[in-house]
Write a protein that holds these residues in place. Structure first.
Motif, PDB file in Angstrom:
ATOM      1  N   VAL A  20       0.858  -1.187   0.000  1.00 49.75           N
ATOM      2  CA  VAL A  20       0.000   0.000   0.000  1.00 49.75           C
ATOM      3  C   VAL A  20       0.897   1.242   0.000  1.00 49.75           C
ATOM      4  CG1 VAL A  20      -0.125   0.070   2.532  1.00 49.75           C
ATOM      5  CG2 VAL A  20      -1.949   1.110   1.182  1.00 49.75           C
ATOM      6  N   PRO A  21       0.514   2.327  -0.683  1.00 46.03           N
ATOM      7  CA  PRO A  21       1.334   3.540  -0.637  1.00 46.03           C
ATOM      8  C   PRO A  21       1.522   4.026   0.796  1.00 46.03           C
ATOM      9  CG  PRO A  21      -0.296   3.701  -2.394  1.00 46.03           C
ATOM     10  CD  PRO A  21      -0.640   2.466  -1.608  1.00 46.03           C
ATOM     11  N   VAL A  22       2.730   4.468   1.106  1.00 47.21           N
ATOM     12  CA  VAL A  22       3.053   4.951   2.452  1.00 47.21           C
ATOM     13  C   VAL A  22       3.460   6.425   2.358  1.00 47.21           C
ATOM     14  CG1 VAL A  22       4.580   4.717   4.447  1.00 47.21           C
ATOM     15  CG2 VAL A  22       3.786   2.671   3.234  1.00 47.21           C
ATOM     16  N   GLY A  38      -0.049  17.801  10.542  1.00 42.99           N
ATOM     17  CA  GLY A  38      -0.198  16.462  11.104  1.00 42.99           C
ATOM     18  C   GLY A  38      -1.650  16.022  11.284  1.00 42.99           C
ATOM     19  N   PRO A  39      -2.474  16.811  11.966  1.00 43.96           N
ATOM     20  CA  PRO A  39      -3.873  16.399  12.153  1.00 43.96           C
ATOM     21  C   PRO A  39      -4.642  16.257  10.839  1.00 43.96           C
ATOM     22  CG  PRO A  39      -3.268  18.100  13.732  1.00 43.96           C
ATOM     23  CD  PRO A  39      -2.136  18.005  12.756  1.00 43.96           C
ATOM     24  N   LEU A  40      -4.325  17.086   9.859  1.00 43.52           N
ATOM     25  CA  LEU A  40      -4.985  16.975   8.558  1.00 43.52           C
ATOM     26  C   LEU A  40      -4.656  15.637   7.901  1.00 43.52           C
ATOM     27  CD1 LEU A  40      -4.724  20.460   6.761  1.00 43.52           C
ATOM     28  CD2 LEU A  40      -6.804  19.228   7.414  1.00 43.52           C
ATOM     29  N   LEU A  41      -3.373  15.261   7.971  1.00 46.06           N
ATOM     30  CA  LEU A  41      -2.963  13.982   7.377  1.00 46.06           C
ATOM     31  C   LEU A  41      -3.612  12.803   8.090  1.00 46.06           C
ATOM     32  CD1 LEU A  41       0.856  14.643   6.767  1.00 46.06           C
ATOM     33  CD2 LEU A  41      -0.992  14.681   5.080  1.00 46.06           C
ATOM     34  N   GLU A  42      -3.718  12.895   9.404  1.00 48.97           N
ATOM     35  CA  GLU A  42      -4.353  11.821  10.161  1.00 48.97           C
ATOM     36  C   GLU A  42      -5.837  11.713   9.801  1.00 48.97           C
ATOM     37  OE1 GLU A  42      -3.520  12.247  14.332  1.00 48.97           O
ATOM     38  OE2 GLU A  42      -1.401  12.647  13.953  1.00 48.97           O
ATOM     39  N   LYS A  43      -6.474  12.859   9.623  1.00 48.01           N
ATOM     40  CA  LYS A  43      -7.884  12.869   9.212  1.00 48.01           C
ATOM     41  C   LYS A  43      -8.056  12.203   7.846  1.00 48.01           C
ATOM     42  CE  LYS A  43     -11.420  16.095   7.575  1.00 48.01           C
ATOM     43  NZ  LYS A  43     -11.707  17.500   7.226  1.00 48.01           N
ATOM     44  N   LEU A  44      -7.146  12.537   6.912  1.00 46.62           N
ATOM     45  CA  LEU A  44      -7.253  11.977   5.562  1.00 46.62           C
ATOM     46  C   LEU A  44      -6.947  10.486   5.560  1.00 46.62           C
ATOM     47  CD1 LEU A  44      -5.623  14.847   3.470  1.00 46.62           C
ATOM     48  CD2 LEU A  44      -8.039  14.220   3.581  1.00 46.62           C
ATOM     49  N   GLU A  45      -6.009  10.054   6.384  1.00 51.66           N
ATOM     50  CA  GLU A  45      -5.722   8.615   6.458  1.00 51.66           C
ATOM     51  C   GLU A  45      -6.975   7.843   6.867  1.00 51.66           C
ATOM     52  OE1 GLU A  45      -2.474   5.559   8.434  1.00 51.66           O
ATOM     53  OE2 GLU A  45      -3.209   7.243   9.633  1.00 51.66           O
ATOM     54  N   THR A  46      -7.724   8.406   7.821  1.00 53.45           N
ATOM     55  CA  THR A  46      -8.966   7.762   8.250  1.00 53.45           C
ATOM     56  C   THR A  46     -10.003   7.786   7.133  1.00 53.45           C
ATOM     57  OG1 THR A  46      -8.567   8.403  10.551  1.00 53.45           O
ATOM     58  CG2 THR A  46     -10.823   7.829   9.942  1.00 53.45           C
ATOM     59  N   GLU A  47     -10.164   8.927   6.479  1.00 56.13           N
ATOM     60  CA  GLU A  47     -11.170   9.066   5.434  1.00 56.13           C
ATOM     61  C   GLU A  47     -10.860   8.195   4.216  1.00 56.13           C
ATOM     62  OE1 GLU A  47     -12.090  13.015   4.227  1.00 56.13           O
ATOM     63  OE2 GLU A  47     -12.546  13.710   6.266  1.00 56.13           O
ATOM     64  N   TYR A  48      -9.582   8.060   3.901  1.00 54.43           N
ATOM     65  CA  TYR A  48      -9.212   7.286   2.713  1.00 54.43           C
ATOM     66  C   TYR A  48      -9.256   5.786   2.972  1.00 54.43           C
ATOM     67  CZ  TYR A  48      -7.983  11.179  -0.368  1.00 54.43           C
ATOM     68  OH  TYR A  48      -8.027  12.276  -1.204  1.00 54.43           O
ATOM     69  N   ALA A  49      -9.461   5.402   4.206  1.00 53.16           N
ATOM     70  CA  ALA A  49      -9.818   4.028   4.585  1.00 53.16           C
ATOM     71  C   ALA A  49      -8.966   2.947   3.922  1.00 53.16           C
ATOM     72  CB  ALA A  49     -11.292   3.778   4.273  1.00 53.16           C
ATOM     73  N   GLY A  50      -7.661   3.012   4.174  1.00 56.53           N
ATOM     74  CA  GLY A  50      -6.790   1.947   3.680  1.00 56.53           C
ATOM     75  C   GLY A  50      -6.152   2.205   2.338  1.00 56.53           C
ATOM     76  N   ARG A  51      -6.461   3.327   1.707  1.00 52.67           N
ATOM     77  CA  ARG A  51      -5.850   3.607   0.408  1.00 52.67           C
ATOM     78  C   ARG A  51      -4.396   4.051   0.560  1.00 52.67           C
ATOM     79  NH1 ARG A  51      -9.675   7.731  -2.514  1.00 52.67           N
ATOM     80  NH2 ARG A  51      -8.073   7.579  -4.131  1.00 52.67           N
ATOM     81  N   PHE A  52      -4.005   4.535   1.745  1.00 51.29           N
ATOM     82  CA  PHE A  52      -2.587   4.810   2.018  1.00 51.29           C
ATOM     83  C   PHE A  52      -2.348   4.670   3.513  1.00 51.29           C
ATOM     84  CE2 PHE A  52      -4.266   8.959   3.121  1.00 51.29           C
ATOM     85  CZ  PHE A  52      -3.361   9.505   4.036  1.00 51.29           C
ATOM     86  N   MET A  81       6.091   4.163  -2.817  1.00 58.55           N
ATOM     87  CA  MET A  81       5.321   3.101  -3.465  1.00 58.55           C
ATOM     88  C   MET A  81       6.304   2.065  -3.992  1.00 58.55           C
ATOM     89  SD  MET A  81       2.446   5.420  -5.477  1.00 58.55           S
ATOM     90  CE  MET A  81       1.452   4.025  -5.997  1.00 58.55           C
ATOM     91  N   ASN A  82       6.042   0.792  -3.721  1.00 56.08           N
ATOM     92  CA  ASN A  82       6.911  -0.299  -4.167  1.00 56.08           C
ATOM     93  C   ASN A  82       8.359  -0.085  -3.753  1.00 56.08           C
ATOM     94  OD1 ASN A  82       4.788  -1.731  -5.514  1.00 56.08           O
ATOM     95  ND2 ASN A  82       4.902  -0.230  -7.159  1.00 56.08           N
ATOM     96  N   GLY A  83       8.524   0.423  -2.536  1.00 58.41           N
ATOM     97  CA  GLY A  83       9.860   0.587  -1.976  1.00 58.41           C
ATOM     98  C   GLY A  83      10.625   1.803  -2.435  1.00 58.41           C
TER      99      GLY A  83
END
Length: 302
Positions: A20-22, A38-52, A81-83
């Motif tokens: 998965v993209p990191v 930081g909080p914005l990125l954490e919010k998006l990680e939750t919203e994107y639900a496993g996409r990154f 992505m892919n190392g």
């Protein structure tokens, strides 16, 4: 969100990015813009639900990692992505720009769903449940029509099951791409062979029809190619390739390389899905495919 150090960097960033993209967020406790980003990125990680996957690296505490990425200011984010790093940005960004950055690189929900269906289909095939596999592949193609890998597997399975008309319907949306795609082109070679047998001028041919012509003239490449197509239509893969090799050993360029193209098409058709292996390892090649690749190289390069 996960804090990453030198100790867990390989597992949580390099290895994880193979699946998965990191997004790596380089920050520091004293950095004001970092506290906004930081909080914005954490919010998006939750919203994107496993996409990154989001990880954070304290650039003060992990100077070796910061140096490795050439970090000159913070916050800086690197997408892996892919190392490998594929993109990044510096400074706090508004939410809209963060979404645009992520959407540029991340697989869509439809692509993820199609990939999940395809993985389940391969598991069903491995267990011998072709009906379930066919249903999941059909759903994968419907979910993500642009997923040529799923379409290849779907059409191939339909052909293997003898459902030629259904295969042609499923193949029609990508037929224009067959010329420039080895995998899609392989399916067209297979379907053309089926049509060749079905529309044979003297009625449905038999192996003896071709054998008699070849016995009379071992350089009757038309008969040899016809026999190879007959074998291909009957899913007798290795016998078809053996016959094509007979042409290639005598005339590599016959009919603009028709024998080589058909041979390569069969290799694509019979190539099994690559098994999942530990990160960094190369999956083993199917022994039949490997053997016939070597035989082709030996003849073509001789």
């Amino acid at each position: 969100m996960m804090d990453v150090t030198v100790e867990n960097f390989e597992a949580e960033v390099i290895a994880a990015s193979m699946q998965v993209p990191v997004l790596v967020d380089f920050w520091a406790p004293w950095c004001g813009p970092c506290k906004t980003l930081g909080p914005l990125l954490e919010k998006l990680e939750t919203e994107y639900a496993g996409r990154f996957k989001l990880v954070k690296i304290d650039s003060d505490q992990e100077q070796q990692l910061a140096a490795m990425f050439g970090i000159r200011s913070i916050p800086t984010c690197i997408l892996m992505m892919n190392g490998q790093p594929v993109d990044g940005f510096m400074g706090a960004q508004p939410e809209g720009q963060l979404r645009a950055f992520l959407d540029k690189h991340l697989p869509s929900p439809e692509e993820l769903q199609a990939q999940a269906e395809e993985d389940l289909a391969q598991e069903a095939l491995a267990s011998g449940d072709t009906d379930d596999a066919l249903e999941k592949l059909q759903h994968a193609v419907a979910t993500d029509p642009a997923n040529d890998d799923a379409r290849f597997d779907y059409v191939r399975l339909l052909l293997q099951l003898g459902r030629t008309d259904d295969a042609k319907v499923a193949f029609a949306p990508v037929i224009a791409k067959a010329e420039g795609s080895r995998r899609l082109g392989a399916l067209k070679v297979w379907m053309d062979a089926i049509d060749f047998v079905a529309n044979y001028p003297a009625g449905m041919p038999s192996e003896a029809d071709f054998d008699a012509k070849i016995a009379a003239d071992r350089r009757d490449f038309e008969a040899r190619f016809g026999r190879a197509r007959w074998l291909l239509a009957g899913q007798r893969w290795t016998e078809a390739m053996d016959e094509l090799l007979e042409i290639l050993m005598r005339d590599k360029a016959w009919e603009d390389g028709a024998a080589r193209k058909a041979y390569v098409a069969i290799l694509e058709i019979i190539e099994p899905p690559k098994p999942k292996v530990a990160d960094g390892q190369i999956p083993p090649e199917d022994p039949t495919v490997a053997s016939y690749r070597r035989r082709l190289s030996s003849v073509v390069l001789s």
